[in-house]
Every structure is written in structure tokens, then in C-alpha cells.
Scaffold this motif. Structure first.
Motif, PDB file in Angstrom:
ATOM      1  N   TYR A   8      18.091  29.927  45.028  1.00  0.00           N
ATOM      2  CA  TYR A   8      19.023  29.682  43.919  1.00  0.00           C
ATOM      3  C   TYR A   8      18.602  30.445  42.661  1.00  0.00           C
ATOM      4  O   TYR A   8      17.423  30.425  42.280  1.00  0.00           O
ATOM      5  N   HIS A   9      19.580  31.064  42.012  1.00  0.00           N
ATOM      6  CA  HIS A   9      19.337  31.801  40.767  1.00  0.00           C
ATOM      7  C   HIS A   9      18.883  30.831  39.663  1.00  0.00           C
ATOM      8  O   HIS A   9      19.402  29.718  39.568  1.00  0.00           O
ATOM      9  N   GLU A  28      15.554  17.017  40.363  1.00  0.00           N
ATOM     10  CA  GLU A  28      16.263  17.711  41.451  1.00  0.00           C
ATOM     11  C   GLU A  28      15.496  18.949  41.911  1.00  0.00           C
ATOM     12  O   GLU A  28      15.383  19.219  43.107  1.00  0.00           O
ATOM     13  N   VAL A  29      14.984  19.714  40.923  1.00  0.00           N
ATOM     14  CA  VAL A  29      14.305  20.971  41.276  1.00  0.00           C
ATOM     15  C   VAL A  29      12.943  20.678  41.912  1.00  0.00           C
ATOM     16  O   VAL A  29      12.502  21.397  42.808  1.00  0.00           O
ATOM     17  N   LEU A  71      17.999  21.066  47.725  1.00  0.00           N
ATOM     18  CA  LEU A  71      18.491  20.267  46.607  1.00  0.00           C
ATOM     19  C   LEU A  71      18.917  18.911  47.174  1.00  0.00           C
ATOM     20  O   LEU A  71      19.505  18.847  48.250  1.00  0.00           O
ATOM     21  N   PRO A  72      18.623  17.823  46.473  1.00  0.00           N
ATOM     22  CA  PRO A  72      18.870  16.495  47.048  1.00  0.00           C
ATOM     23  C   PRO A  72      20.326  16.043  46.969  1.00  0.00           C
ATOM     24  O   PRO A  72      21.054  16.440  46.051  1.00  0.00           O
ATOM     25  N   SER A  73      20.736  15.204  47.916  1.00  0.00           N
ATOM     26  CA  SER A  73      21.983  14.442  47.764  1.00  0.00           C
ATOM     27  C   SER A  73      21.689  13.345  46.735  1.00  0.00           C
ATOM     28  O   SER A  73      20.520  13.144  46.365  1.00  0.00           O
TER      29      SER A  73
END
Ligand code: COA
Length: 375
Positions: A36-37, A48-49, A58-60
Motif C-alpha cells: 500500500y502507498h 490498523e497499520v 489490513l484488518p476487518s
């Protein structure tokens, strides 16, 4: 016969291993976190990161809730570590206190075996959570104030600011720090990450490996640059002094903190975000002069030295406007990079080989030994 490959000084342009964690594209000024950019990542929360780095995606919402609870459950630190911080605050700098305090954590941690990925992930979560509590306690101790217990209702960034200040902050403040943390999580084989990986490659424990990272990050050529930037801005004092300061500093061959990069040959993509944050914060607190001075330094450094600002440059004036003391800036870098270091340590241990380069010996080989009484 062994074939020697002589690396460029400082290991410039040398690829030493593979990683799937982050890509630093120096010519184009691109930073990618696990595909991911960085511009997209700047929209995410630190939690999240962290999940992206430690768990691979990345999490739900449900995964994020679980990860967030795991982080929150690890925020408390042993009171003896807080006592050490209070005692050390007068004598030592925050990064040195952090280094010792993180080392003390290992006494109460179940240190994972290098082959147990799940246990390593738990160590990583504990280190990210507890280092942040330690960092806030250091900020408090430096002001002669007692540590504040974490607030489980708050996000990672908001809780750090709450524990540092003793009162909750508004959402804009918390969001700024949250984004700054995201921007600092990982950056390829930077000096501290490589140091942490080399240390982990001996199959030592995760605490020992991140301590090596903290020691490396502390230096002014690496994470220590953000504190050095603010000290420089304070030394310059006023916008009118920028041109003459820089002219003199460059004539004296001084390195200007916050400029230049081993990999980026164009603008550091993290600096773009931090520049916007610095300007917005200057306006928010009604003191734009640190941003104005920074912008002028940036213009002049590009013109005179063809050097761009790096991540440390605009983070300094952003944190200053947020009321964070300059000697805490590298500690903030460390609490973010703890996620990157621990993900790299896990990656290293997932496919490990001892990191042990060779050196070209330049000393003499045939000196005659003389007994001590005849020397
Ligand atoms: C980041 C840094 C260590 C990269 O180092 P490097 O790749 O080894 O590059 P060098 O230190 O060899 O610098 C190459 C040339 O640029 C110059 N240079 C690099 N950064 C400079 C700076 N910040 N100010 C002034 N000149 C600088 C060097 O003096 C050198 O010039 P020379 O060839 O005439 O001797 C270096 O740019 C630096 O010291 N920056 C300031 C500290 C900093 O902000 N660190 C945080 C990095 S994210």
C-alpha cells in the motif's frame, strides 16, 4: 578460494536480504507498506497499520477490535520501571531513559522462542503498548510529574497524549499524532531496523533486538535528527535570521539536520504529509514562524545543496506547535518504529541466517611480541 565482494562504505547500494514489509523507492520518492502507498496508509489509524505489519493484512472491523483490545491489555507497566524513570529523569536524556526502561520490561515478559511466530507476535504487541506507556512516563518525569495510568477508552495515540499531559486531548491533536506515528512505522533496511535484524539473527530475544534498534535510532544521523532540527530552529530564532544562519553553517561545513537521505534522491514522501501538518498546526496555534522558517530553509537547501527535506524536518515544527518538548521527538519516533522493528525481527526469524559480514583488515601482521618489562 573465497570470492570477496567489497561493499561500498556505509553499505550504500548493497542489497543484503529480502523483505515483504516496506519498499523505499529512492529515485521516485515512493514508500510502500506491504503493497500500500504511504498516501493511503496516512488515512489509516496506527492500530490498523500495526495489524498490517504484524498480522500481514489490513484488518476487518472485528480483527481491528481484537487487535486493539490486545494492545490495550498490554499498556500497564511494572511500577518498578516507572520508579526508575522518575529517578533517571533529572540526569539523563529521554532516549537513554527509554533504552534502559525497555530493557527492564524483559523481566516480566514471556520472551518468545525464535521459532514460535505466535509468541513473537505477542511480544511485539506488548512492546508496542508498553513502550508507549514508558514514553509518556518519561515525558511526565521530565516535568517532575508522576506517571498517569492508561485510559482503555482511548486510541493508542490519544492515550499516549493523555498519559503525557494528564488530561484528554481533542480529536485534532490525537489524529495528528496518529498520522505521524503511521508515517514513522517502517522504512526498509534503515540503520536501526538493520541493527535490530542483525541482532535478532543471533537468535537472541525480541527485547534485546529492539534495544539495539533504540540505540541506533538515538543517533543524530538517524532518528535523533528531529530533535536536532527543532534545536536548530530555536537557535535561528526568527525568520529574518534563516539566510545568514544557513550561509554560515554551510560555510562551516555543518550538516543541516532534517536534510538529505541515503535512499531518497527526491522529496521524502513522508515529508509532504508532515509539511502540511506543520503549516496547519502553525495556523492552529497562531505561531506560523517555525513553519515559515522551515519552508525557507527547505528552499535554500534545495537551491544551494540540492538536498530535500526528510521525515525529521517538518515533524519537528509540527510537534513543537503541538506543545511536545523537543527532546521527546525521537522517543515518539521510537514508539512508532517499535512496530516496524518487531515486524522485521519476526520476518528475519522466519527465514534466518546469522548476519556476519567480513572486514578488510588494514593493520600490521608481523609485529614482534616484546615482554612487558622491555616495552
Ligand atoms: C541522512 C544522511 C546521514 C545520509 O548520509 P549519506 O548518504 O552517507 O550522505 P553523506 O553524509 O555522505 O552526504 C553526501 C554529501 O551531501 C552532503 N550532505 C548530506 N546531508 C547533508 C546535510 N543534511 N547538510 C549538509 N550537507 C549534507 C555531505 O556533506 C556530502 O557532501 P560532500 O560529498 O561534499 O562531502 C545525511 O544526509 C545527513 O547527515 N543528514 C542530516 C541528518 C538527518 O537529517 N538524518 C535523518 C535522516 S532520515
Amino acid at each position: 578460494m573465497t570470492q570477496w565482494i567489497v561493499a561500498e562504505k556505509g553499505l550504500q547500494n548493497i542489497v543484503v536480504d529480502q523483505t515483504a514489509l516496506s519498499l523505499v523507492e529512492g529515485q521516485q520518492g515512493i514508500l510502500i507498506y506491504r503493497g500500500y502507498h504511504i498516501d493511503e496508509m496516512a488515512k489509516c489509524s496506527f492500530e490498523e497499520v500495526c495489524h498490517l505489519f504484524l498480522c500481514g493484512s489490513l484488518p476487518s472491523s472485528a480483527e481491528l477490535d481484537r487487535f486493539d483490545s490486545a494492545l490495550k491489555s498490554e499498556r500497564i507497566v511494572d511500577s518498578r520501571v516507572l520508579e526508575y524513570i522518575a529517578a533517571a529523569a533529572k540526569a539523563d536524556v529521554p532516549m537513554a531513559i527509554l533504552r534502559t526502561a525497555v530493557s527492564m520490561l524483559s523481566a516480566k515478559m514471556n520472551l518468545a522462542d525464535a521459532s514460535n511466530a505466535e509468541a513473537l507476535r505477542k511480544n511485539a504487541i506488548a512492546l508496542i503498548a508498553k513502550t508507549t506507556t514508558l514514553a509518556a512516563a518519561i515525558a511526565r518525569a521530565k516535568k517532575g510529574q508522576p506517571a498517569v495510568q492508561p485510559d482503555p477508552a482511548l486510541s493508542h495515540a490519544a492515550n499516549f497524549l493523555y498519559m503525557s499531559r494528564g488530561e484528554r486531548v481533542d480529536e485534532v491533536v490525537a489524529k495528528t499524532l496518529d498520522t505521524a506515528l503511521v508515517l514513522h512505522i517502517d522504512h526498509g533496511f534503515n540503520a536501526s531496523t538493520f541493527t535490530a535484524r542483525a541482532t535478532a539473527s543471533t537468535l537472541t530475544d525480541m527485547v534485546s533486538a529492539v534495544l539495539a534498534g533504540i540505540g541506533s535510532l538515538k543517533g543524530p544521523l538517524h532518528g535523533g535528527a528531529n530533535t536536532a532540527v527543532m534545536n536548530m530552529l530555536l537557535e535561528i530564532g526568527e525568520p529574518d535570521n534563516v539566510d545568514s544562519f544557513l550561509e554560515k553553517a554551510l560555510a562551516e561545513k555543518r550538516k543541516i539536520p532534517g536534510f538529505g537521505h541515503r535512499v531518497y534522491k527526491t522529496l521524502d514522501p513522508r515529508a509532504k504529509h508532515l509539511k502540511q501538518m506543520s503549516e496547519a498546526w502553525g495556523k492552529r496555534v497562531g505561531e506560523v514562524k517555525w513553519f515559515t522558517m522551515s519552508q525557507r530553509l527547505e528552499e535554500l537547501m534545495l537551491e544551494k545543496k540540492k538536498l530535500n527535506a526528510n521525515v525529521d524536518f517538518y515533524s519537528a515544527s509540527t510537534y513543537y506547535a503541538m506543545g511536545i518538548p523537543p527532546d521527546m521527538y525521537t522517543v515518539i519516533f521510537a514508539i512508532a518504529r517499535m512496530a516496524g522493528w518487531s515486524a522485521h525481527i519476526m520476518e528475519q526469524l522466519g527465514n534466518n541466517r546469522l548476519i556476519r559480514p567480513e572486514a578488510e583488515y588494514t593493520g600490521p601482521k608481523d609485529l614482534k611480541w616484546v615482554p612487558i618489562e622491555e616495552r
